[in-house]
Design an enzyme around this catalytic site. Structure first.
Site: not given
Ligand code: PGA
Length: 251
Positions: A9, A11, A95, A97, A165, A171, A210
């Protein structure tokens, strides 16, 4: 038998030239790894170029999001039909985010998953708890709700990929331990069994948060972890190929 899958991904990173260079480097290295699925999710602006760059290879294309209508007056949105047209076979949905910054709810996720399936895109549906939720001890409640609502009236479950996730691992460099991840993966598979019976054994559940080439080996050794959704470490060809190398052949 479930086969491994690794999805990168990207992003909101990489212009067109950078995207083409990265896709070509991954395509070259990826030809050694058969038997599983390798997916790249560049930003929308690079989908066409990456689609051309990976043609004829074993690397597949994904979008990072979509809207749940085929077409119409929805300024700024991208339809799943357009994604098929540009060469996508996968789409990341829900996701964290998207949930956090763009207020996507489980109901939106559900509409998108259903729509993706009707046009022949494989949704990678993301779920996972925040730090606060884990500390409160409600991880299972959160994941249970996200999985059940996200899959509400979805019957083509064999075509769905789930990504667990944990938000606190995305991240942050704070990867879940293999045991922590396996616990939630097994819990998710239990929900899938409840909803879909033995078909649940064929559904791929990815871990994300991560992931690097150094920690993936212990994660993929876990029974219910079938691959990885990779953010930061997918932005460099050697890091991403290292992850694939450590996964391929293990499932
Ligand atoms: P990360 O991102 O690998 O950079 O933690 C994972 C993701 O957001 O899918």
């Amino acid at each position: 038998m479930r086969k491994w899958i690794v999805a990168g991904n990207w992003k909101m990173h990489n212009n067109i030239a950078e995207s083409i260079a990265l896709a070509k480097a991954i395509k070259e290295g990826a030809s050694d790894f058969k038997g599983g699925t390798i997916v790249l999710a560049p930003p929308f602006t690079a989908l066409f170029s990456v689609s051309e760059a990976i043609k004829g290879s074993n690397v597949l294309l994904a979008a990072q999001n979509m809207y749940y209508e085929d077409k119409g007056a929805f300024t700024g949105e991208i339809s799943p039909v357009m994604l098929k047209d540009i060469g996508c076979s996968y789409v990341i949905i829900g996701h964290s985010e998207r949930r956090k910054y763009f207020h996507e709810q489980d109901n939106d996720v559900n509409l998108k998953v259903k729509k993706a399936l009707t046009v022949g895109l494989t949704p990678i549906m993301c779920v996972g708890e925040t730090d606060e939720e884990r500390e409160k001890g409600v991880t299972q409640d959160v994941v249970d709700k996200q999985v059940r609502q996200g899959l509400s009236s979805v019957d083509k479950i064999d075509d769905v990929v789930i990504a667990y996730e944990p938000v606190w691992a995305i991240g942050t460099g704070k990867v879940a331990t293999p045991a922590q991840a396996q616990d939630v993966h097994a819990f998710i598979r239990g929900i899938l069994k409840d909803l879909y019976g033995s078909t649940a054994n064929d559904i791929r559940i990815l871990y994300g948060g991560s992931v690097t080439k150094d920690n993936i080996g212990d994660l993929i050794a876990m029974e219910d972890i079938d691959g990885a959704l990779v953010g930061g470490a997918s932005l460099k060809a050697d890091g991403f190929l290292g992850i694939i190398e450590n996964i391929s052949g293990k499932k």
